[in-house]
Design a protein around this motif. Structure first.
Motif, PDB file in Angstrom:
ATOM      1  N   ARG A 232     -31.612  13.839  27.809  1.00 47.48           N
ATOM      2  CA  ARG A 232     -30.751  13.613  28.961  1.00 47.48           C
ATOM      3  C   ARG A 232     -29.423  14.367  28.853  1.00 47.48           C
ATOM      4  O   ARG A 232     -28.968  14.993  29.811  1.00 47.48           O
ATOM      5  CB  ARG A 232     -30.483  12.117  29.106  1.00 47.48           C
ATOM      6  CG  ARG A 232     -29.660  11.760  30.350  1.00 47.48           C
ATOM      7  CD  ARG A 232     -29.539  10.255  30.527  1.00 47.48           C
ATOM      8  NE  ARG A 232     -28.796   9.623  29.446  1.00 47.48           N
ATOM      9  CZ  ARG A 232     -29.322   8.853  28.510  1.00 47.48           C
ATOM     10  NH1 ARG A 232     -30.637   8.623  28.504  1.00 47.48           N
ATOM     11  NH2 ARG A 232     -28.571   8.317  27.562  1.00 47.48           N
ATOM     12  N   ASN A 233     -28.798  14.316  27.665  1.00 44.64           N
ATOM     13  CA  ASN A 233     -27.451  14.876  27.520  1.00 44.64           C
ATOM     14  C   ASN A 233     -27.405  16.288  26.949  1.00 44.64           C
ATOM     15  O   ASN A 233     -26.457  17.027  27.204  1.00 44.64           O
ATOM     16  CB  ASN A 233     -26.601  13.960  26.635  1.00 44.64           C
ATOM     17  CG  ASN A 233     -26.347  12.607  27.281  1.00 44.64           C
ATOM     18  OD1 ASN A 233     -26.578  12.428  28.471  1.00 44.64           O
ATOM     19  ND2 ASN A 233     -25.875  11.658  26.502  1.00 44.64           N
ATOM     20  N   ARG A 234     -28.393  16.636  26.126  1.00 46.51           N
ATOM     21  CA  ARG A 234     -28.429  17.976  25.526  1.00 46.51           C
ATOM     22  C   ARG A 234     -29.841  18.534  25.584  1.00 46.51           C
ATOM     23  O   ARG A 234     -30.520  18.684  24.568  1.00 46.51           O
ATOM     24  CB  ARG A 234     -27.941  17.922  24.081  1.00 46.51           C
ATOM     25  CG  ARG A 234     -26.454  17.677  23.906  1.00 46.51           C
ATOM     26  CD  ARG A 234     -25.597  18.838  24.426  1.00 46.51           C
ATOM     27  NE  ARG A 234     -25.927  20.084  23.778  1.00 46.51           N
ATOM     28  CZ  ARG A 234     -25.380  20.489  22.624  1.00 46.51           C
ATOM     29  NH1 ARG A 234     -24.487  19.736  22.014  1.00 46.51           N
ATOM     30  NH2 ARG A 234     -25.732  21.644  22.097  1.00 46.51           N
ATOM     31  N   PRO A 235     -30.318  18.847  26.792  1.00 45.19           N
ATOM     32  CA  PRO A 235     -31.682  19.371  26.915  1.00 45.19           C
ATOM     33  C   PRO A 235     -31.907  20.648  26.107  1.00 45.19           C
ATOM     34  O   PRO A 235     -33.033  20.932  25.699  1.00 45.19           O
ATOM     35  CB  PRO A 235     -31.831  19.627  28.426  1.00 45.19           C
ATOM     36  CG  PRO A 235     -30.428  19.678  28.948  1.00 45.19           C
ATOM     37  CD  PRO A 235     -29.637  18.754  28.092  1.00 45.19           C
ATOM     38  N   ASP A 236     -30.820  21.399  25.852  1.00 50.38           N
ATOM     39  CA  ASP A 236     -30.965  22.606  25.043  1.00 50.38           C
ATOM     40  C   ASP A 236     -31.407  22.271  23.631  1.00 50.38           C
ATOM     41  O   ASP A 236     -32.224  22.981  23.028  1.00 50.38           O
ATOM     42  CB  ASP A 236     -29.655  23.390  25.019  1.00 50.38           C
ATOM     43  CG  ASP A 236     -28.483  22.557  24.489  1.00 50.38           C
ATOM     44  OD1 ASP A 236     -28.365  21.374  24.875  1.00 50.38           O
ATOM     45  OD2 ASP A 236     -27.683  23.081  23.691  1.00 50.38           O
ATOM     46  N   LEU A 237     -30.879  21.180  23.077  1.00 46.06           N
ATOM     47  CA  LEU A 237     -31.284  20.754  21.738  1.00 46.06           C
ATOM     48  C   LEU A 237     -32.710  20.210  21.752  1.00 46.06           C
ATOM     49  O   LEU A 237     -33.506  20.495  20.853  1.00 46.06           O
ATOM     50  CB  LEU A 237     -30.327  19.683  21.201  1.00 46.06           C
ATOM     51  CG  LEU A 237     -28.883  20.100  20.936  1.00 46.06           C
ATOM     52  CD1 LEU A 237     -28.081  18.900  20.448  1.00 46.06           C
ATOM     53  CD2 LEU A 237     -28.827  21.224  19.916  1.00 46.06           C
ATOM     54  N   ALA A 238     -33.019  19.417  22.769  1.00 46.60           N
ATOM     55  CA  ALA A 238     -34.362  18.832  22.848  1.00 46.60           C
ATOM     56  C   ALA A 238     -35.429  19.912  22.978  1.00 46.60           C
ATOM     57  O   ALA A 238     -36.502  19.823  22.378  1.00 46.60           O
ATOM     58  CB  ALA A 238     -34.445  17.867  24.034  1.00 46.60           C
ATOM     59  N   ALA A 239     -35.104  20.966  23.740  1.00 46.05           N
ATOM     60  CA  ALA A 239     -36.075  22.047  23.930  1.00 46.05           C
ATOM     61  C   ALA A 239     -36.315  22.810  22.633  1.00 46.05           C
ATOM     62  O   ALA A 239     -37.361  23.446  22.471  1.00 46.05           O
ATOM     63  CB  ALA A 239     -35.583  23.004  25.011  1.00 46.05           C
ATOM     64  N   GLY A 240     -35.372  22.735  21.710  1.00 42.53           N
ATOM     65  CA  GLY A 240     -35.511  23.465  20.452  1.00 42.53           C
ATOM     66  C   GLY A 240     -36.167  22.674  19.337  1.00 42.53           C
ATOM     67  O   GLY A 240     -36.295  23.192  18.218  1.00 42.53           O
ATOM     68  N   LEU A 241     -36.566  21.439  19.592  1.00 46.30           N
ATOM     69  CA  LEU A 241     -37.219  20.641  18.550  1.00 46.30           C
ATOM     70  C   LEU A 241     -38.546  21.257  18.145  1.00 46.30           C
ATOM     71  O   LEU A 241     -39.309  21.741  18.989  1.00 46.30           O
ATOM     72  CB  LEU A 241     -37.444  19.207  19.047  1.00 46.30           C
ATOM     73  CG  LEU A 241     -36.185  18.352  19.264  1.00 46.30           C
ATOM     74  CD1 LEU A 241     -36.544  17.036  19.932  1.00 46.30           C
ATOM     75  CD2 LEU A 241     -35.482  18.103  17.934  1.00 46.30           C
ATOM     76  N   ASP A 242     -38.812  21.233  16.863  1.00 45.58           N
ATOM     77  CA  ASP A 242     -40.050  21.806  16.326  1.00 45.58           C
ATOM     78  C   ASP A 242     -41.185  20.790  16.480  1.00 45.58           C
ATOM     79  O   ASP A 242     -41.130  19.713  15.869  1.00 45.58           O
ATOM     80  CB  ASP A 242     -39.851  22.147  14.846  1.00 45.58           C
ATOM     81  CG  ASP A 242     -41.064  22.817  14.229  1.00 45.58           C
ATOM     82  OD1 ASP A 242     -42.103  22.917  14.916  1.00 45.58           O
ATOM     83  OD2 ASP A 242     -40.975  23.232  13.062  1.00 45.58           O
ATOM     84  N   PRO A 243     -42.206  21.095  17.273  1.00 42.29           N
ATOM     85  CA  PRO A 243     -43.306  20.141  17.459  1.00 42.29           C
ATOM     86  C   PRO A 243     -43.967  19.747  16.143  1.00 42.29           C
ATOM     87  O   PRO A 243     -44.500  18.640  16.011  1.00 42.29           O
ATOM     88  CB  PRO A 243     -44.292  20.910  18.362  1.00 42.29           C
ATOM     89  CG  PRO A 243     -43.445  21.921  19.060  1.00 42.29           C
ATOM     90  CD  PRO A 243     -42.386  22.315  18.077  1.00 42.29           C
ATOM     91  N   GLY A 244     -43.921  20.632  15.160  1.00 41.56           N
ATOM     92  CA  GLY A 244     -44.533  20.334  13.876  1.00 41.56           C
ATOM     93  C   GLY A 244     -43.829  19.217  13.125  1.00 41.56           C
ATOM     94  O   GLY A 244     -44.388  18.623  12.195  1.00 41.56           O
TER      95      GLY A 244
END
Length: 271
Positions: A232-244
């Motif tokens: 919600r607040n930092r979608p840029d960080l969430a988009a960079g999460l490693d699925p692994g």
């Protein structure tokens, strides 16, 4: 840790004498020394700035007083017992520097001596950084994508972020590991919401799970809230999460959070 700050407004740093930082100074964990840049000027007006070469608005801070001030601070460290080879790390806050992050704060917390050079006007003559770039590992850093009237506020931010990482500064050392941006497998997550007594305040209840005493379930809830808040607040960080690095439940929570955000965006655009 020793911290030296050279500024034309040393009085700006009075807040470093209160709260956790003030206590750390009282206990000898943090040695903060303030210096007036104008003490290294040699004209009646104590001038520290001049017009920029090439034209343009504003004024630029002159290299001579900065160099004399930095040299004097460095020499003071060498004059102390056992400090013959001691040299500080020079930090210059500027909007054009590299981003200051929790990782950079951890990097600085490992240094025994930091020297801050907060600029005013249009900044410091670039030759100062060139002069001390290698010998003092000069580092230009930015605390955000905005411009302040001077670098003093940025120094306050950096010093507090770094000082709280030093051993003995926080009453509970575990607090550092729970911070937003703390290093770890999920270091890109923001910290979730926190609550304390009373259990009901003005009709707002503490989430029942936090009163359950079920530690595993509480840990899971906190992680879910961190995932949702980051989307919600930092979608840029969430988009960079490693699925692994994410479990199946993590991915389900993220998918749900992304759907909620997109739904809100579509409602706003339709309105």
């Amino acid at each position: 840790m020793r911290v030296d700050i050279i500024s034309i407004f040393p009085e700006y740093f009075a807040p470093l004498g209160v709260s956790l930082i003030g206590k750390a100074r009282d206990r000898g964990i943090l040695d903060i020394r303030l210096h007036q840049l104008r003490d290294w000027t040699h004209d009646v007006h104590r001038t520290v700035d001049d017009t920029p070469y090439g034209g343009g608005p504003g004024m630029v801070m002159k290299p001579e007083p900065w160099a004399e001030a930095i040299d004097a601070v460095v020499a003071s460290g060498a004059a102390e017992p056992g400090g013959e080879a001691a040299r500080p790390r020079l930090i210059v806050p500027t909007p054009s520097g590299r981003r200051f992050t929790q990782q950079v704060a951890l990097e600085y917390a490992g240094e025994p001596w930091l020297l801050f050079a907060p600029a005013r006007y249009e900044g410091i003559d670039a030759r100062v950084i060139a002069e001390y770039g290698e010998s003092l590992r000069a580092d230009e850093v930015s605390i955000g994508d905005y411009v302040l009237a001077g670098g003093e506020a940025a120094v306050l931010v950096i010093v507090e972020a770094v000082a709280r990482l030093l051993p003995g500064v926080l009453g509970n050392a575990a607090s550092v590991t729970d911070d937003s941006f703390a290093p770890g497998a999920m270091e890109s997550l923001l910290e979730g919401p926190v609550y304390t007594k009373p259990p009901v305040w003005r009709g707002h209840e503490v989430p029942p799970i936090l009163l359950s005493g079920h530690h595993a379930a509480i840990a899971r809830w906190r992680r879910d809230q961190a995932l949702r808040r980051t989307v919600r607040n930092r979608p840029d960080l969430a988009a960079g999460l490693d699925p692994g690095e994410l479990g199946e439940h993590d991915r389900e929570v993220l998918d749900e959070a992304w759907r909620a955000v997109r739904s809100e965006e579509s409602v706003e655009s339709a309105g």
